[in-house]
Motif scaffolding. Sequence first.
Motif, mmCIF file in Angstrom:
data_model
loop_
_atom_site.group_PDB
_atom_site.id
_atom_site.type_symbol
_atom_site.label_atom_id
_atom_site.label_comp_id
_atom_site.label_asym_id
_atom_site.label_seq_id
_atom_site.Cartn_x
_atom_site.Cartn_y
_atom_site.Cartn_z
ATOM 1 N N ASP A 154 0.809 -1.216 0.000
ATOM 2 C CA ASP A 154 0.000 0.000 0.000
ATOM 3 C C ASP A 154 0.844 1.268 0.000
ATOM 4 O O ASP A 154 0.329 2.348 -0.209
ATOM 5 N N ALA A 155 2.134 1.151 0.273
ATOM 6 C CA ALA A 155 2.999 2.325 0.394
ATOM 7 C C ALA A 155 3.123 3.039 -0.943
ATOM 8 O O ALA A 155 3.069 2.424 -2.001
ATOM 9 N N ILE A 156 3.321 4.335 -0.865
ATOM 10 C CA ILE A 156 3.487 5.126 -2.079
ATOM 11 C C ILE A 156 4.906 4.929 -2.578
ATOM 12 O O ILE A 156 5.869 5.102 -1.843
ATOM 13 N N ARG A 157 5.019 4.577 -3.827
ATOM 14 C CA ARG A 157 6.337 4.348 -4.427
ATOM 15 C C ARG A 157 6.856 5.662 -5.007
ATOM 16 O O ARG A 157 6.100 6.454 -5.541
ATOM 17 N N PRO A 158 8.186 5.880 -4.901
ATOM 18 C CA PRO A 158 8.740 7.135 -5.440
ATOM 19 C C PRO A 158 8.727 7.121 -6.960
ATOM 20 O O PRO A 158 8.689 6.073 -7.597
ATOM 21 N N ASP A 159 8.801 8.303 -7.515
ATOM 22 C CA ASP A 159 8.876 8.462 -8.963
ATOM 23 C C ASP A 159 10.160 7.791 -9.450
ATOM 24 O O ASP A 159 11.242 8.048 -8.921
ATOM 25 N N PRO A 160 10.088 6.911 -10.449
ATOM 26 C CA PRO A 160 11.283 6.204 -10.900
ATOM 27 C C PRO A 160 12.388 7.126 -11.404
ATOM 28 O O PRO A 160 13.561 6.776 -11.348
ATOM 29 N N ARG A 161 12.046 8.311 -11.866
ATOM 30 C CA ARG A 161 13.069 9.242 -12.341
ATOM 31 C C ARG A 161 13.941 9.735 -11.205
ATOM 32 O O ARG A 161 15.093 10.106 -11.404
ATOM 33 N N TRP A 162 13.407 9.739 -9.984
ATOM 34 C CA TRP A 162 14.125 10.269 -8.837
ATOM 35 C C TRP A 162 14.527 9.169 -7.843
ATOM 36 O O TRP A 162 15.056 9.464 -6.781
#
Length: 167
Positions: free
Chosen positions: A142-150
């Motif tokens: 359920d955790a929010i995943r970071p933007d793959p670019r960053w």
Amino acid sequence: MSIRLYIGNLPKEEIDRQELQAVFAAEGDAVTTKLIKDRKTGKCRGFGFLTVNNDEQADQIIEKYNGQLFKDTAIKLEKALPRTKGEENNEEQPTKVITHPTTNNSSPTPAKENNRREKSSKKSRRGGGVRENTPATATSDDAIRPDPRWANELEKLKQMLAAQTTS
């Protein structure tokens, strides 16, 4: 083929189209005018258009009437640029390419899309920041995943933070 002429430097007050048409009355019925007005106030926005039959007539009218006084202001006449629907914004504001120097894989991003992302990523001011239907403890799914670019940069920051807290 009809030619459109731009009439600029018109006084910004209530003007009738017939008043403007009267200025070009000597040219006959082949000349038509269009006055651009503000929708709310009904006053002239300071410009209009003149439609003539051919290019030669357009040149003659520009020579004859450019600089002529209309209600104590000298009007400006020139050939109007062609305008096509749907392309006004694209011609005025070309898409700029922005690169992010902090990322390892800096890929160009169009400015308009980047602008939309920034606007949509901002939290709504309504609701006072209260989240609904959020459990007290979130699982890894359920955790929010970071933007793959960053993601690489975020990982480095986490490591630096962990190193600071242990020492």
